[in-house]
Write a protein that holds these residues in place. Structure first.
Motif, short mmCIF file in Angstrom:
data_model
loop_
_atom_site.label_atom_id
_atom_site.label_comp_id
_atom_site.label_asym_id
_atom_site.label_seq_id
_atom_site.Cartn_x
_atom_site.Cartn_y
_atom_site.Cartn_z
N TYR A 193 3.13 29.22 41.96
CA TYR A 193 2.53 29.39 40.64
C TYR A 193 2.36 30.89 40.37
CZ TYR A 193 0.87 24.50 40.16
OH TYR A 193 0.77 23.14 40.03
N SER A 194 2.42 31.28 39.11
CA SER A 194 2.13 32.67 38.75
C SER A 194 0.61 32.84 38.63
CB SER A 194 2.78 33.01 37.42
OG SER A 194 2.14 32.30 36.36
N LEU A 195 0.18 34.08 38.60
CA LEU A 195 -1.24 34.34 38.40
C LEU A 195 -1.71 33.75 37.07
CD1 LEU A 195 -1.49 38.07 39.57
CD2 LEU A 195 -2.13 36.03 40.85
N GLY A 196 -0.86 33.88 36.06
CA GLY A 196 -1.19 33.35 34.74
C GLY A 196 -1.35 31.84 34.73
N GLU A 197 -0.47 31.15 35.46
CA GLU A 197 -0.57 29.68 35.52
C GLU A 197 -1.86 29.25 36.21
OE1 GLU A 197 4.08 28.26 35.74
OE2 GLU A 197 3.22 29.23 37.51
N ILE A 198 -2.21 29.93 37.28
CA ILE A 198 -3.45 29.59 37.99
C ILE A 198 -4.65 29.92 37.10
CG2 ILE A 198 -4.88 30.05 40.02
CD1 ILE A 198 -2.22 30.82 41.47
N ALA A 199 -4.60 31.08 36.46
CA ALA A 199 -5.69 31.49 35.57
C ALA A 199 -5.90 30.47 34.46
CB ALA A 199 -5.41 32.87 34.98
N SER A 200 -4.82 30.01 33.90
CA SER A 200 -4.89 29.03 32.82
C SER A 200 -5.49 27.72 33.30
CB SER A 200 -3.49 28.80 32.25
OG SER A 200 -3.51 27.79 31.28
N GLU A 201 -5.06 27.28 34.47
CA GLU A 201 -5.56 26.01 35.03
C GLU A 201 -7.06 26.05 35.31
OE1 GLU A 201 -4.88 23.29 39.02
OE2 GLU A 201 -3.15 24.32 38.17
N PHE A 202 -7.57 27.22 35.70
CA PHE A 202 -8.98 27.33 36.08
C PHE A 202 -9.83 28.05 35.02
CE2 PHE A 202 -6.80 26.45 40.00
CZ PHE A 202 -7.64 25.53 40.61
N SER A 203 -9.20 28.37 33.90
CA SER A 203 -9.90 29.03 32.78
C SER A 203 -10.61 30.32 33.22
CB SER A 203 -10.89 28.08 32.13
OG SER A 203 -10.23 26.94 31.64
N ILE A 204 -9.88 31.13 33.98
CA ILE A 204 -10.39 32.45 34.37
C ILE A 204 -9.30 33.47 34.11
CG2 ILE A 204 -11.99 31.53 36.10
CD1 ILE A 204 -9.98 32.28 38.27
N SER A 205 -9.60 34.74 34.27
CA SER A 205 -8.62 35.78 34.00
C SER A 205 -7.61 35.90 35.15
CB SER A 205 -9.33 37.13 33.82
OG SER A 205 -9.86 37.58 35.06
N ARG A 206 -6.47 36.47 34.82
CA ARG A 206 -5.45 36.73 35.85
C ARG A 206 -6.02 37.67 36.91
NH1 ARG A 206 -0.59 39.32 33.94
NH2 ARG A 206 0.22 38.67 35.93
N GLN A 207 -6.82 38.64 36.46
CA GLN A 207 -7.43 39.60 37.39
C GLN A 207 -8.34 38.88 38.38
OE1 GLN A 207 -6.69 42.78 37.78
NE2 GLN A 207 -8.14 43.00 39.46
N ALA A 208 -9.09 37.91 37.92
CA ALA A 208 -9.98 37.15 38.81
C ALA A 208 -9.16 36.36 39.83
CB ALA A 208 -10.87 36.20 38.00
N VAL A 209 -8.07 35.77 39.39
CA VAL A 209 -7.19 35.04 40.31
C VAL A 209 -6.64 36.01 41.35
CG1 VAL A 209 -5.03 33.76 40.54
CG2 VAL A 209 -6.57 33.27 38.62
N TYR A 210 -6.15 37.15 40.88
CA TYR A 210 -5.60 38.17 41.77
C TYR A 210 -6.63 38.57 42.83
CZ TYR A 210 -3.75 42.65 43.35
OH TYR A 210 -3.30 43.70 44.14
N GLU A 211 -7.85 38.82 42.40
CA GLU A 211 -8.91 39.23 43.33
C GLU A 211 -9.25 38.13 44.33
OE1 GLU A 211 -12.06 40.65 40.82
OE2 GLU A 211 -10.88 42.40 40.18
N HIS A 212 -9.28 36.88 43.88
CA HIS A 212 -9.52 35.76 44.80
C HIS A 212 -8.42 35.68 45.85
CE1 HIS A 212 -13.04 33.65 43.29
NE2 HIS A 212 -12.59 33.79 42.04
N ILE A 213 -7.18 35.83 45.42
CA ILE A 213 -6.04 35.74 46.34
C ILE A 213 -6.07 36.90 47.33
CG2 ILE A 213 -3.53 35.90 46.49
CD1 ILE A 213 -3.46 34.19 43.89
N LYS A 214 -6.31 38.10 46.84
CA LYS A 214 -6.35 39.27 47.74
C LYS A 214 -7.48 39.12 48.76
CE LYS A 214 -2.86 41.38 46.63
NZ LYS A 214 -1.78 41.33 47.59
N ARG A 215 -8.61 38.63 48.31
CA ARG A 215 -9.74 38.43 49.23
C ARG A 215 -9.40 37.37 50.27
NH1 ARG A 215 -13.00 39.54 52.79
NH2 ARG A 215 -14.91 38.35 52.94
N ALA A 216 -8.77 36.29 49.85
CA ALA A 216 -8.38 35.23 50.79
C ALA A 216 -7.37 35.75 51.80
CB ALA A 216 -7.83 34.03 50.02
#
Length: 115
Positions: A40-63
């Motif tokens: 999935y792209s960051l945008g697809e994940i962001a859309s699915e969870f109703s959060i920003s792409r930046q938030a998704v990116y930060e969650h992934i980097k932290r994980a």
């Protein structure tokens, strides 16, 4: 980053995820699975969870960082790699033995199945 290094990173994260998945939060598991396993792209994940792409990116980097911390402490992936290397070497040596090597081959096959 070259395509090869991206693939190597993806493979490493997937392997670390296999070893340490249950030590991550549920959200970290979901985001990493979507991003690295399901492509999935960051945008697809962001859309699915109703959060920003930046938030998704930060969650992934932290994980990813958490996975690397676990590997630094527990070394499960590196130990797995070393077991695989030693098993390959053992199989090569067994093939060089003269005579009956069935029982040794059986043991090496059972070792291989353990991982």
């Amino acid at each position: 980053m070259t395509e090869e290094s991206v693939l190597q990173k993806t493979n490493r994260v997937n392997l670390l995820f296999d070893f340490y998945q249950l030590l991550l939060t549920e959200k970290q598991q979901i985001f990493l699975k979507h991003y690295f396993h399901d492509d999935y792209s960051l945008g697809e994940i962001a859309s699915e969870f109703s959060i920003s792409r930046q938030a998704v990116y930060e969650h992934i980097k932290r994980a990813e960082s958490v996975l690397e911390e676990y590997e630094t402490k527990l070394q499960l992936l590196s130990k797995y790699g070393e077991r695989q290397r030693l098993l390959h070497e053992l199989k090569r040596l067994v093939e060089e033995l003269p005579e009956d090597r069935g029982s040794i081959r059986s043991i090496t096959e059972r070792l291989a199945e353990m991982d």
